[in-house]
Write a protein that holds these residues in place. Structure first.
Motif, short mmCIF file in Angstrom:
data_model
loop_
_atom_site.label_atom_id
_atom_site.label_comp_id
_atom_site.label_asym_id
_atom_site.label_seq_id
_atom_site.Cartn_x
_atom_site.Cartn_y
_atom_site.Cartn_z
N VAL A 103 0.83 -1.21 0.00
CA VAL A 103 0.00 0.00 0.00
C VAL A 103 0.87 1.26 0.00
O VAL A 103 0.54 2.25 -0.66
CB VAL A 103 -0.99 -0.02 1.19
CG1 VAL A 103 -1.70 1.31 1.35
CG2 VAL A 103 -2.01 -1.15 0.99
N ALA A 104 2.01 1.21 0.68
CA ALA A 104 2.90 2.37 0.71
C ALA A 104 3.50 2.67 -0.66
O ALA A 104 3.92 3.80 -0.92
CB ALA A 104 4.02 2.14 1.73
N GLN A 105 3.53 1.69 -1.54
CA GLN A 105 4.17 1.88 -2.85
C GLN A 105 3.21 2.23 -3.97
O GLN A 105 3.65 2.62 -5.06
CB GLN A 105 4.93 0.60 -3.23
CG GLN A 105 6.09 0.31 -2.31
CD GLN A 105 6.78 -0.98 -2.66
OE1 GLN A 105 7.11 -1.21 -3.82
NE2 GLN A 105 6.98 -1.83 -1.67
N ALA A 108 -1.89 7.35 -5.78
CA ALA A 108 -3.22 7.76 -5.31
C ALA A 108 -4.34 7.09 -6.11
O ALA A 108 -5.35 6.66 -5.53
CB ALA A 108 -3.36 9.27 -5.37
N ALA A 109 -4.19 7.00 -7.41
CA ALA A 109 -5.24 6.38 -8.25
C ALA A 109 -5.38 4.90 -7.92
O ALA A 109 -6.50 4.38 -7.81
CB ALA A 109 -4.93 6.58 -9.72
N GLU A 110 -4.25 4.21 -7.75
CA GLU A 110 -4.30 2.79 -7.41
C GLU A 110 -4.89 2.60 -6.01
O GLU A 110 -5.64 1.65 -5.77
CB GLU A 110 -2.90 2.18 -7.48
CG GLU A 110 -2.36 2.11 -8.90
CD GLU A 110 -0.86 1.88 -8.96
OE1 GLU A 110 -0.41 1.30 -9.96
OE2 GLU A 110 -0.14 2.29 -8.03
N LEU A 114 -8.16 0.45 -5.05
CA LEU A 114 -8.14 -0.57 -4.00
C LEU A 114 -9.28 -0.34 -3.01
O LEU A 114 -10.01 -1.28 -2.66
CB LEU A 114 -6.79 -0.57 -3.28
CG LEU A 114 -6.63 -1.54 -2.13
CD1 LEU A 114 -6.85 -2.97 -2.58
CD2 LEU A 114 -5.24 -1.38 -1.50
N ARG A 115 -9.47 0.91 -2.58
CA ARG A 115 -10.56 1.21 -1.65
C ARG A 115 -11.92 0.90 -2.28
O ARG A 115 -12.80 0.34 -1.64
CB ARG A 115 -10.48 2.67 -1.20
CG ARG A 115 -9.39 2.93 -0.17
CD ARG A 115 -9.51 4.30 0.48
NE ARG A 115 -9.54 5.40 -0.48
CZ ARG A 115 -8.46 5.97 -1.03
NH1 ARG A 115 -7.25 5.53 -0.70
NH2 ARG A 115 -8.57 6.96 -1.88
N ALA A 116 -12.08 1.24 -3.57
CA ALA A 116 -13.35 0.97 -4.26
C ALA A 116 -13.60 -0.54 -4.35
O ALA A 116 -14.72 -1.00 -4.14
CB ALA A 116 -13.34 1.60 -5.65
#
Length: 128
Positions: A103-105, A108-110, A114-116
């Protein structure tokens, strides 16, 4: 073309071409050979044996069509990627730490994707 993890160079190239086709269509060795031979010198039998090997490994299914076979991937590119991610997660140490580094890598779009995806899965599992 980036090499697809888990495949040799020619296997990756063939899988990429099959994945880029309409998912409802399949391809003969001739179809793939014709595409590849525009870019590089390659023997028809090399393409044929590589596609046969991919079938033997379970990556391609095939149906006889006259004297030839028609091939199609047994999973989508996304399913293959998900399988690789799961393998990395299960074999990469502590899952929480692996996920944190992942997640740190991501950008913002990815992260938004992921959240969606997590929200869709949560809604789907709450309906059961």
């Amino acid at each position: 073309m980036a090499r697809v993890r888990g495949f040799g160079e020619l296997e990756a190239n063939i899988m990429d071409r099959l994945w880029n086709r309409d998912p409802e269509t399949d391809a003969t060795v001739r179809d793939i050979f014709d595409q590849l031979s525009v870019e590089r010198h390659i023997a028809y039998t090399t393409v044929m044996s590589t596609m046969d090997n991919l079938h033997g490994k379970g990556w391609l299914s095939r149906e006889r069509d006259g004297k030839a076979y028609r091939y199609r991937p047994t999973m989508t590119r996304e399913q293959h990627s998900a399988r690789l991610m799961l393998e990395a997660l299960s074999g990469g140490g502590r899952s929480e730490a692996v996920l944190s580094h992942f997640v740190a890598q991501i950008d913002a779009a990815e992260s938004a994707d992921l959240r969606a995806a997590l929200r869709r899965l949560a809604r789907k599992s709450s309906r059961k």
